[in-house]
Structure formats: C-alpha cells, structure tokens
Design a protein around this motif. Structure first.
Motif, PDB file in Angstrom:
ATOM      1  N   GLN A 146       0.892  -1.087  -0.041  1.00  0.00           N
ATOM      2  CA  GLN A 146       0.092   0.052  -0.034  1.00  0.00           C
ATOM      3  C   GLN A 146       0.908   1.503   0.019  1.00  0.00           C
ATOM      4  OE1 GLN A 146      -2.380   1.442   3.190  1.00  0.00           O
ATOM      5  NE2 GLN A 146      -0.646   0.924   4.658  1.00  0.00           N
ATOM      6  N   SER A 147       2.108   1.145   0.674  1.00  0.00           N
ATOM      7  CA  SER A 147       2.920   2.403   0.628  1.00  0.00           C
ATOM      8  C   SER A 147       3.346   2.774  -0.540  1.00  0.00           C
ATOM      9  CB  SER A 147       4.075   2.185   1.728  1.00  0.00           C
ATOM     10  OG  SER A 147       4.897   1.073   1.352  1.00  0.00           O
ATOM     11  N   ARG A 148       3.775   1.561  -1.453  1.00  0.00           N
ATOM     12  CA  ARG A 148       4.389   1.792  -3.023  1.00  0.00           C
ATOM     13  C   ARG A 148       3.309   2.326  -3.673  1.00  0.00           C
ATOM     14  NH1 ARG A 148       7.827  -3.772  -3.701  1.00  0.00           N
ATOM     15  NH2 ARG A 148       9.718  -3.135  -2.216  1.00  0.00           N
ATOM     16  N   PHE A 149       2.067   1.753  -3.690  1.00  0.00           N
ATOM     17  CA  PHE A 149       1.066   2.001  -4.529  1.00  0.00           C
ATOM     18  C   PHE A 149       0.732   3.783  -4.210  1.00  0.00           C
ATOM     19  CE2 PHE A 149      -3.573   3.380  -4.325  1.00  0.00           C
ATOM     20  CZ  PHE A 149      -3.857   3.165  -5.813  1.00  0.00           C
ATOM     21  N   ALA A 150       0.736   4.178  -3.060  1.00  0.00           N
ATOM     22  CA  ALA A 150       0.524   5.589  -2.637  1.00  0.00           C
ATOM     23  C   ALA A 150       1.563   6.371  -3.225  1.00  0.00           C
ATOM     24  CB  ALA A 150       0.416   5.715  -1.224  1.00  0.00           C
ATOM     25  N   VAL A 151       2.630   6.082  -2.964  1.00  0.00           N
ATOM     26  CA  VAL A 151       3.812   6.813  -3.579  1.00  0.00           C
ATOM     27  C   VAL A 151       3.936   6.994  -5.145  1.00  0.00           C
ATOM     28  CG1 VAL A 151       6.489   7.078  -3.526  1.00  0.00           C
ATOM     29  CG2 VAL A 151       5.231   6.514  -1.183  1.00  0.00           C
ATOM     30  N   GLU A 152       3.722   5.834  -5.696  1.00  0.00           N
ATOM     31  CA  GLU A 152       3.775   5.595  -7.149  1.00  0.00           C
ATOM     32  C   GLU A 152       2.464   6.537  -7.562  1.00  0.00           C
ATOM     33  OE1 GLU A 152       4.691   4.828 -10.871  1.00  0.00           O
ATOM     34  OE2 GLU A 152       5.806   4.654  -9.255  1.00  0.00           O
ATOM     35  N   ARG A 153       1.694   6.438  -6.992  1.00  0.00           N
ATOM     36  CA  ARG A 153       0.124   7.412  -7.559  1.00  0.00           C
ATOM     37  C   ARG A 153       0.328   9.019  -7.340  1.00  0.00           C
ATOM     38  NH1 ARG A 153      -5.533   6.833  -7.786  1.00  0.00           N
ATOM     39  NH2 ARG A 153      -6.303   8.916  -8.340  1.00  0.00           N
ATOM     40  N   LEU A 154       1.124   9.113  -6.149  1.00  0.00           N
ATOM     41  CA  LEU A 154       1.356  10.552  -6.219  1.00  0.00           C
ATOM     42  C   LEU A 154       2.373  10.884  -7.066  1.00  0.00           C
ATOM     43  CD1 LEU A 154       1.177  13.341  -4.446  1.00  0.00           C
ATOM     44  CD2 LEU A 154       2.679  12.136  -2.738  1.00  0.00           C
ATOM     45  N   THR A 155       3.514  10.240  -7.067  1.00  0.00           N
ATOM     46  CA  THR A 155       4.617  10.814  -8.186  1.00  0.00           C
ATOM     47  C   THR A 155       4.044  10.580  -9.454  1.00  0.00           C
ATOM     48  OG1 THR A 155       6.258   9.262  -6.880  1.00  0.00           O
ATOM     49  CG2 THR A 155       6.658   9.564  -9.229  1.00  0.00           C
ATOM     50  N   ARG A 156       3.031  10.013  -9.849  1.00  0.00           N
ATOM     51  CA  ARG A 156       2.624  10.210 -11.340  1.00  0.00           C
ATOM     52  C   ARG A 156       1.621  11.449 -11.494  1.00  0.00           C
ATOM     53  NH1 ARG A 156       0.777   4.428 -13.726  1.00  0.00           N
ATOM     54  NH2 ARG A 156       2.827   3.257 -13.118  1.00  0.00           N
TER      55      ARG A 156
END
Length: 276
Positions: free
Chosen positions: A52-62
């Motif tokens: 979930q942390s990777r998903f959130a950071v990747e979504r925010l990065t995009r």
C-alpha cells in the motif's frame, strides 16, 4: 479346573500420567502451530503495508509529474501537499495582451481533444509558473466559459477579469486544469499518533484552500503512518524551480505496524518538468 477371572484396566496413577503427557504434547503442538501462524500473519501484514505504501507513493509521483509547473505547494501546517493536475495542454497561436483590441485566444487543439469536448468551468493557464501566479492571481489564469472550433484551431472564451494576459509563455504553451488536488496526513483517531494518507478533490481553487468544503471528496490512499510532524518529520517539502533545475518535491512517509513497531521510511524525490 477353575479359573479366576480378573478385570484388566489402568490404575488412576497411569491415567494421570497419560493425561499429563498428552497435555504437554498438545501444548507443544499448538505452540508450534501458533508460532507458524504468527510468522505467516506478520509476513502478510508487512507485505500489505509495503504494497500500500508503494501504491500511494507511485500514484502521488505520477500525479506530481503530470501537474502544472510551479503548482506543487505545502499547506495546512505542513500536513498537505497541493497540486493542479494537467487535464490538457498544447500551444497557442494568438494570445490577448495589453495594447490589443478584440483579440482572441487562438490555440492548437490538445492531443486528447475530441470534437464537442466540454472545457467549461476548467482553468486556463499561460506562464503561471509560480504559486503566486497560480493560486493568488487571476492575471495568468482564466476560467473557461466556452470553446469554438475554427479552421482546425480552438478559440477559448472566458469571462475572467482582467481578460488580457500580461506575459507570454516562452514556449507559447497553455495548460488546462480541472481543479486542485491535495494529499494530506490526517489522524485516524483510533490509535495515538496513527495517521492515514488521504487524497482530497472537489474543492475550489483558492490561495487558502477549504479542504472541508461541502463538495470535497476524500479517499484513503494509505494507512499506518506515524510521522511526528511536531518533531520535524515533515511528510512533504517543495523546492521551487530555477533556470538550472526543475521543481522538486521531497516525500518522507514513515510507516509502522502495531503502534509504531517495525517502522520503515520511504524517502522519495520527484522532479516536475519545468516547461512553462
């Protein structure tokens, strides 16, 4: 010959010894199984937290990389990161400026443009590459009221005052955004210090945003965060763009399991292309 029949069986001492032995074996077996189940549960919990942390950071990065240059800023006592996602972008051919009369905003259609698309109510930006020009000024942004197609070009209409743009874009680019987006760390209210990462949309563009606006929509993107903001563990930090580098956003999120146990930190940098 007479045989005396005797009843075969166990004595009370023998039964007690068997019960004690069976109890010891049962405790050992269940302890072993429980230890294995605990290991499996911990592994699954860690994997879920990391996922979930990777998903959130990747979504925010995009979202940051597809945001308006200069729009990323920290608000709400360092708890929120606000940005303006780019809905469409292209080049303009004519820009209404001071000294011109009856000038139209004539532009090349964006790549994702389709006939009859409705841009009404969206924001039109030209060379708004700073927080002041984006959130606290109407000179570099307009609210689109309509679009007219003419000879493979688009003519944007807007009723925002002033109607002229004081500055040209060096690359003759324009950007269209539907509205601001904020990513915030909010306390859950369940465990002391526990926070969750929330994505907020649907509130008006303003210099001082109202994140509790009645039309605001909230979605939880990650949980089990324990940033000590008062202690200097700020989740977001922005550095404005210069001629030598792009806009930079630093993300520092601290996750943990079971009230701060087994912590791990995600420190990530995002460079936003500076093409105003």
């Amino acid at each position: 010959m007479l045989y005396q029949l005797r009843n075969a069986g166990f004595t009370l001492v023998e039964l007690i010894i068997v019960i004690v032995l069976l109890s010891i074996m049962s405790i050992a077996t269940f302890s072993y199984l429980g230890f294995g189940a605990q290991i499996f549960s911990d592994v699954v919990g860690r994997d879920q937290l990391i996922s979930q942390s990777r998903f959130a950071v990747e979504r925010l990065t995009r979202e940051l990389r597809n945001s308006l240059p200069g729009s990323a800023r920290v608000i709400n006592n360092n708890r929120c990161l606000e940005l303006l996602p780019i809905h469409a972008s292209s080049s303009y051919l004519e820009l209404p400026q001071p000294g011109q009369t009856n000038a139209d905003f004539v532009a090349v259609p964006p790549d994702n443009y389709s006939q009859g698309v409705n841009y009404e109510g969206t924001y039109l930006f030209v060379y708004a590459n700073s927080e002041q020009r984006i959130y606290n000024s109407t000179t570099q942004r307009k609210v689109i009221s309509g679009v007219t197609e003419q000879d493979s070009t688009l003519i944007f209409d807007y009723n925002t005052t002033p109607t002229l743009f004081p500055l040209q874009s060096p690359a003759q680019r324009y950007f269209i955004s539907t509205g601001p987006v904020s990513w915030c760390l909010e306390a859950t209210g369940e465990i002391a210090g526990q926070q969750q990462l929330v994505r907020i949309t649907g509130y008006p563009l303003a210099n001082s945003p109202d994140l509790a606006h009645g039309d605001a929509q909230r979605a939880v993107m990650a949980s089990d965060l324990y940033n000590n903001i008062e202690g200097g563990q700020l989740p977001f930090f922005t550095i404005a763009a210069t001629l030598q580098r792009a806009n930079l956003v630093e993300i520092d999120l601290r996750f943990a399991r079971r009230q701060g146990a087994e912590p791990f930190i995600i420190h990530h940098e995002v460079h936003i292309p500076n093409v105003p």
